[in-house]
Design a protein around this motif. Structure first.
Motif, short mmCIF file in Angstrom:
data_model
loop_
_atom_site.label_atom_id
_atom_site.label_comp_id
_atom_site.label_asym_id
_atom_site.label_seq_id
_atom_site.Cartn_x
_atom_site.Cartn_y
_atom_site.Cartn_z
N GLU A 257 44.93 26.47 28.85
CA GLU A 257 45.07 27.46 27.77
C GLU A 257 46.53 27.75 27.46
O GLU A 257 46.94 27.76 26.29
CB GLU A 257 44.33 28.75 28.14
N ARG B 1 46.45 20.07 26.10
CA ARG B 1 45.45 20.92 26.76
C ARG B 1 44.73 20.14 27.86
O ARG B 1 44.54 20.63 28.97
CB ARG B 1 44.46 21.48 25.75
N GLN C 5 35.02 20.00 26.99
CA GLN C 5 33.74 20.18 27.68
C GLN C 5 33.31 18.89 28.37
O GLN C 5 32.83 18.91 29.49
CB GLN C 5 32.65 20.64 26.72
N SER D 221 51.11 24.87 20.49
CA SER D 221 50.75 25.41 19.17
C SER D 221 51.89 26.25 18.61
O SER D 221 52.22 26.17 17.42
CB SER D 221 49.47 26.25 19.25
N ASP E 190 35.08 34.15 27.76
CA ASP E 190 35.96 35.28 28.04
C ASP E 190 36.66 35.10 29.38
O ASP E 190 36.08 34.62 30.34
CB ASP E 190 35.17 36.59 28.05
N ARG F 17 48.62 26.97 24.02
CA ARG F 17 49.33 28.03 23.28
C ARG F 17 50.80 27.68 23.09
O ARG F 17 51.37 27.90 22.02
CB ARG F 17 49.22 29.36 24.02
N VAL G 152 40.18 34.92 25.51
CA VAL G 152 39.21 33.89 25.18
C VAL G 152 39.85 32.52 25.36
O VAL G 152 40.94 32.27 24.84
CB VAL G 152 38.69 34.05 23.74
N ILE G 153 39.17 31.67 26.09
CA ILE G 153 39.60 30.28 26.22
C ILE G 153 38.63 29.44 25.42
O ILE G 153 37.43 29.42 25.71
CB ILE G 153 39.63 29.83 27.69
N HIS G 154 39.13 28.77 24.38
CA HIS G 154 38.29 27.94 23.54
C HIS G 154 38.08 26.58 24.21
O HIS G 154 39.04 25.96 24.68
CB HIS G 154 38.92 27.76 22.15
N ILE G 155 36.85 26.15 24.23
CA ILE G 155 36.49 24.88 24.86
C ILE G 155 36.02 23.92 23.76
O ILE G 155 34.90 24.03 23.27
CB ILE G 155 35.39 25.06 25.93
N GLU G 156 36.90 22.99 23.38
CA GLU G 156 36.53 21.99 22.40
C GLU G 156 35.56 20.99 23.04
O GLU G 156 35.48 20.87 24.26
CB GLU G 156 37.77 21.21 21.92
#
Length: 97
Positions: free
Chosen positions: A56, A83, A16, A63, A2, A60, A8-12
């Protein structure tokens, strides 16, 4: 995770892996705005926090570009590379730079 700005920031997994490296972890100790916090106490975010936000937003953006311009054939790998570029863009900065 969060985030107060980006939700929300997605961490692939690849992200990581890069996050866990010493050069990226070093950014956690560098203030994005240098000594500005002496005048503006709320200016405390780090280059690491900034780089996560850039990552992030870059993701975006590409995408969105992919969905609006399908002829560009932007792949998931392309988006991941953008990213990662956002995440790594400040790695060469030293203190007060």
């Amino acid at each position: 995770g969060d985030d107060t700005i980006h939700n929300v920031i997605h961490i692939e997994p690849a992200v990581q892996t890069v996050l866990d490296t010493p050069p990226v972890q070093r950014l956690a100790n560098l203030k994005q705005l240098g000594c500005a916090f002496n005048t503006y106490p709320c200016c405390t975010h780090t280059r690491k926090e900034h780089s996560l936000g850039v990552m992030e937003l870059a993701g975006r953006m590409v995408s969105n570009l992919s969905s609006k311009q399908p002829k560009l054939n932007i792949t998931a790998k392309d988006i991941l590379c953008i990213r990662l570029a956002g995440l790594c863009h400040d790695l060469g900065h030293g203190p007060f730079s």
